[in-house]
Scaffold this active site. Structure first.
Site, PDB file in Angstrom:
ATOM      1  N   ASN A 224       0.828  -1.207   0.000  1.00 49.69           N
ATOM      2  CA  ASN A 224       0.000   0.000   0.000  1.00 49.69           C
ATOM      3  C   ASN A 224       0.868   1.266   0.000  1.00 49.69           C
ATOM      4  O   ASN A 224       1.028   1.912  -1.026  1.00 49.69           O
ATOM      5  CB  ASN A 224      -0.944  -0.031   1.211  1.00 49.69           C
ATOM      6  N   ASP A 225       1.476   1.566   1.145  1.00 43.03           N
ATOM      7  CA  ASP A 225       2.235   2.815   1.241  1.00 43.03           C
ATOM      8  C   ASP A 225       3.411   2.854   0.265  1.00 43.03           C
ATOM      9  O   ASP A 225       3.769   3.911  -0.240  1.00 43.03           O
ATOM     10  CB  ASP A 225       2.758   2.998   2.669  1.00 43.03           C
ATOM     11  N   THR A 226       4.012   1.678  -0.015  1.00 40.87           N
ATOM     12  CA  THR A 226       5.205   1.651  -0.859  1.00 40.87           C
ATOM     13  C   THR A 226       4.886   1.884  -2.335  1.00 40.87           C
ATOM     14  O   THR A 226       5.790   2.024  -3.143  1.00 40.87           O
ATOM     15  CB  THR A 226       5.919   0.279  -0.738  1.00 40.87           C
TER      16      THR A 226
END
Lengths: 108, 468
Positions: free
Chosen positions: B395-397
């Site tokens: 997700n964040d990456t």
């Protein structure tokens, strides 16, 4: 602590610090976690200090503190070893479930 | 029988121990030799511990308790470490590190009582006591957060930094008082007389607890690494106080190697260590950004067709793959696609999962060849030429919000998956990533959402592909 002892210790610490830095300076990202776990195991050497502390305790408060120290240090040692072993086991392709002998290459 | 040779013999064994530790760390920094490294370190630890039993001056009356303590602590930790799931390894590192810090603090406490009259040893022990106590409670909080037994999001309140500084100062002040009036703590039995000693520990323990509160789950690996280095330093201080060379050198080695590792990890996230410690990353929700577009779901069968006729598929795994234990199915997916002549590559973000290297380890376990894994800098130019990017539980990456000013993720290097022709996001539900930031990627025109447990979804994909 005499001055000679003091300076010897300072030299030892300087050299050990450089060694620790140099030895892992080229570590690939892949190994960050196992290396953190491995160094976590290495500071389990506090077990040696804990054993000396408990062994030289002469009264109950010292014995209690020493006992706690040895319990915690022993947990650091065996737990740290087992965790590192399990993480690194995955690199051993001969045993892994996908076992096809594709050992991760070194040489980064 | 004269036992005069014993101190020298023990010192000699410690020398071998240190040598093996250095070789072990060296071997652990290369994939092919890593496993032999930990075995060498284990052997070193074993001989050091056995040799220590013969230290002159130890009272044999305590040996029974020593054996009991080693058995109790050692076996419990061993069993726990063998039983936990692979995905829980990060918090296990945290807890064992914390226990090491606690041991360092306890050893320092004994030293403070025994050496109550020698200022030099006392001040070293105070340093070991404070650092060990801080890593003890700090690592426990890290463990509780990663285990999900404590809120993972940063816990912040007004005046937090000031409070922390006051608490740390109190620990230091009581440490100095202890040095100035050693008799108060040193009188035997020490703990019965309320001196300054307990206060040093109480304030230091409290500081460790407080300092870990504002740190979010995503930053924990960096912080665990920092605590790990600090435990090393505490052990070195204890070693100085005890004049034990094995502890001095091993502690310093870990302190230095751990500090470097902390910097490397923070660098992989494009953050400074102080930002990790004091940034309370993810505490504030980004406000005012309305997502353009909508979430567009897709069926597994459609994705299978899309991939079967693709030239190049890049798979970007994240923590979701680890949680679902989907790595073996992902390997199967790779095999099926390659049979159909599709090029398959893996894009590994340095901090994908909960720890650097997390994805590499899992994929290696599943038998994905090492040369299919590409790190961020290698793979980023390739996304534009990829027909399909499969984001599995990351997700964040992969959040393009990192390129936008004002986003909490701003500046974090990401995988440029949004440049591919089609992006398929495998996701359990509609929740946010670890950092608690909305993901712009999910709303892009070329993105489709494939909801469900990663393992089941990938299994479905493999089945559909085999039918084609």
């Amino acid at each position: 602590m005499t001055l000679t002892v003091f300076w010897t210790d300072v030299f030892i610490i300087m050299l050990a610090a450089f060694t620790g830095y140099e030895v892992i300076s080229r570590v690939p990202v892949l190994l960050h976690t196992p290396l953190m776990s491995g160094s976590n195991f290495v500071h389990g050497i506090i077990l040696v200090g804990a054993m000396v502390a408990l062994g030289s305790a002469t009264n109950l408060p010292e014995q209690i503190l020493g006992f706690i120290a040895v319990v915690l240090a022993a947990a650091n040692v065996t737990g740290g070893y087992a965790v590192t072993e399990r993480i690194l086991e995955m690199f051993d392709r001969t045993k892994g479930p996908g076992g096809k002998g594709n050992v991760p290459k070194g040489g980064h | 029988m004269s036992l005069e040779f014993l101190p020298d013999a023990i010192e000699g064994i410690y020398f071998v121990t240190i040598l093996l530790f250095i070789v072990a760390l060296k071997r652990m920094s290369s994939p092919a030799t890593a496993r032999s490294g930990i075995v060498a370190a284990g052997a070193a630890m074993l001989v050091a511990a056995v040799a220590t039993v013969f230290t002159p001056g130890l009272s044999s009356g305590n040996f029974l308790w020593m054996a009991v303590a080693v058995l109790v602590g050692g076996s419990l930790a061993w069993i726990a470490a063998k039983r936990v799931k692979m995905t829980d390894m990060p918090q296990m590192v945290a807890i064992y590190n914390g226990l090491g810090g606690g041991a360092a603090a306890a050893v320092a406490a004994v030293e403070l009582v025994i050496h109550a009259d020698a200022l030099a040893y006392l001040s070293l022990a105070v340093a070991g006591a404070i650092i060990g106590s801080v890593t003890f409670t700090g690592s426990l909080v890290a463990f509780l957060k990663l285990q999900g037994w404590m809120r993972q999001r940063p816990i912040v309140y007004a005046g937090q930094q000031v409070t922390n500084m006051v608490v740390l100062s109190l620990a230091a002040i009581f440490g100095v008082l202890l040095l100035a009036f050693p008799g108060l703590a040193g009188s035997v039995p020490a703990l019965a007389s309320v001196g300054f000693l307990p206060w040093v520990f109480l304030w230091a323990l409290l500081f460790g607890f407080l300092v870990a509160l504002p740190i979010g789950g995503a930053d924990m690996p960096v912080v665990i690494s920092l605590f790990n280095a600090m435990t090393g330093v505490a052990v070195a201080f204890d070693g100085l106080s005890l004049q034990n060379d094995a502890m001095i050198i091993a502690g310093t080695l870990v302190g230095a190697a751990g500090s470097l590792l902390t910097l490397l990890m923070a660098k992989a996230m494009n953050r400074s260590v102080s930002n990790v410690l004091f940034g309370a990353f993810g505490a504030v929700e980004e406000t005012g950004t309305q997502m353009a577009g909508s979430l567009k779901p897709i069926e597994a069968s459609d994705v299978a067709v899309m991939m079967a006729y693709a030239g190049k598929v890049i798979i970007a795994p994240g923590y979701g793959m680890a949680v679902a234990q989907a790595q073996h199915k992902v390997k199967e997916l790779m095999d099926v696609l390659e049979q159909k002549g599709v090029t398959v590559k893996f894009a590994i973000h340095p901090v994908a999962g909960r720890m650097p290297g997390h994805m590499n380890v899992l994929l290696a376990e599943a038998g994905v060849p090492y040369d299919r894994l590409f790190d961020r800098d290698e793979i980023n130019p390739e996304f534009a030429s990829a027909d399909v990017v499969l984001v599995i539980g990351a997700n964040d990456t992969v959040n393009p919000a990192a390129r936008r000013a004002g986003s909490p993720l701003q500046g974090m290097p990401i995988l440029d998956v949004d440049q591919a022709k089609n992006v398929i996001v495998l996701k359990r539900g509609q929740g946010k990533g670890f950092a608690g930031v909305e993901n712009d990627l999910f709303y892009k025109d070329n993105t489709r959402m494939l909801y469900g447990d990663a393992q089941e979804t990938v299994t479905k994909l493999v089945q559909e592909l085999k039918k084609l």
